[in-house]
Design a protein around this motif. Structure first.
Motif, PDB file in Angstrom:
ATOM      1  N   PRO A  39       0.824  -1.205   0.000  1.00  0.00           N
ATOM      2  CA  PRO A  39       0.000   0.000   0.000  1.00  0.00           C
ATOM      3  C   PRO A  39       0.860   1.258   0.000  1.00  0.00           C
ATOM      4  O   PRO A  39       2.083   1.196   0.197  1.00  0.00           O
ATOM      5  N   GLY A  40       0.213   2.389  -0.171  1.00  0.00           N
ATOM      6  CA  GLY A  40       0.904   3.665  -0.141  1.00  0.00           C
ATOM      7  C   GLY A  40       1.398   4.015   1.247  1.00  0.00           C
ATOM      8  O   GLY A  40       1.091   3.341   2.235  1.00  0.00           O
ATOM      9  N   ALA A  41       2.135   5.085   1.320  1.00  0.00           N
ATOM     10  CA  ALA A  41       2.790   5.503   2.557  1.00  0.00           C
ATOM     11  C   ALA A  41       1.822   5.673   3.722  1.00  0.00           C
ATOM     12  O   ALA A  41       2.089   5.215   4.836  1.00  0.00           O
ATOM     13  N   ASP A  42       0.702   6.327   3.490  1.00  0.00           N
ATOM     14  CA  ASP A  42      -0.214   6.651   4.584  1.00  0.00           C
ATOM     15  C   ASP A  42      -0.896   5.438   5.192  1.00  0.00           C
ATOM     16  O   ASP A  42      -1.390   5.507   6.322  1.00  0.00           O
ATOM     17  N   ASP A  43      -0.922   4.334   4.486  1.00  0.00           N
ATOM     18  CA  ASP A  43      -1.596   3.135   4.980  1.00  0.00           C
ATOM     19  C   ASP A  43      -0.652   2.149   5.658  1.00  0.00           C
ATOM     20  O   ASP A  43      -1.107   1.207   6.301  1.00  0.00           O
ATOM     21  N   ARG A  44       0.631   2.357   5.531  1.00  0.00           N
ATOM     22  CA  ARG A  44       1.568   1.347   6.026  1.00  0.00           C
ATOM     23  C   ARG A  44       1.657   1.261   7.539  1.00  0.00           C
ATOM     24  O   ARG A  44       1.734   0.173   8.098  1.00  0.00           O
ATOM     25  N   LEU A  45       1.665   2.397   8.226  1.00  0.00           N
ATOM     26  CA  LEU A  45       1.818   2.351   9.683  1.00  0.00           C
ATOM     27  C   LEU A  45       0.675   1.615  10.375  1.00  0.00           C
ATOM     28  O   LEU A  45       0.931   0.694  11.158  1.00  0.00           O
TER      29      LEU A  45
END
Length: 130
Positions: A38-44
């Motif tokens: 997934p994109g950056a915002d969904d990884r954490l």
């Protein structure tokens, strides 16, 4: 606190449920397309859920190289911390975890994740000495 028709705890529960579902979907997709992430915002949130669910391979895929792929991203300190947790809790690699902690403190010394990494490292050291 009531927000709309939901209390704050109901909203958090719903968000956690959706994150668990998203993690399941991510893992299903990665079984057919191992390179998908997934994109950056969904990884954490996905990495944190994967840590909770004891899915180290998924955590590793989500955090590995994050800082290089998304330089300056707001989640980078917490991603470093998730990586350190992965290394300590699942992979038992205290040496690598210490490097992650040092990088976190070097790049983000004032971030709460840096303080948490120090606490986590101290806990791991105490466990080793027992």
């Amino acid at each position: 606190t009531v927000i709309g028709n939901e209390t704050r705890s109901q909203m958090l529960e719903r968000e956690q449920r959706l994150t668990r579902q998203a993690l399941e979907i991510l893992e299903q997709v990665r079984r057919t397309d191992a390179g998908f992430l997934p994109g950056a915002d969904d990884r954490l949130p996905l990495a944190e859920e994967a840590l909770t669910a004891h899915r180290p391979a998924t955590v590793k895929a989500l955090v590995q190289g994050f800082d290089k792929l998304f330089p300056g991203h707001r989640d980078a300190p917490a991603i470093y911390l998730a990586g350190a947790r992965l290394l300590i809790e699942h992979l038992r690699d205290e040496e690598q975890a210490e490097r992650a902690q040092e990088a976190l403190q070097q790049h983000y010394p004032e971030h709460p994740a840096a303080r948490e990494a120090v606490r986590l490292h101290g806990l791991a050291a105490r466990l080793r000495s027992v």
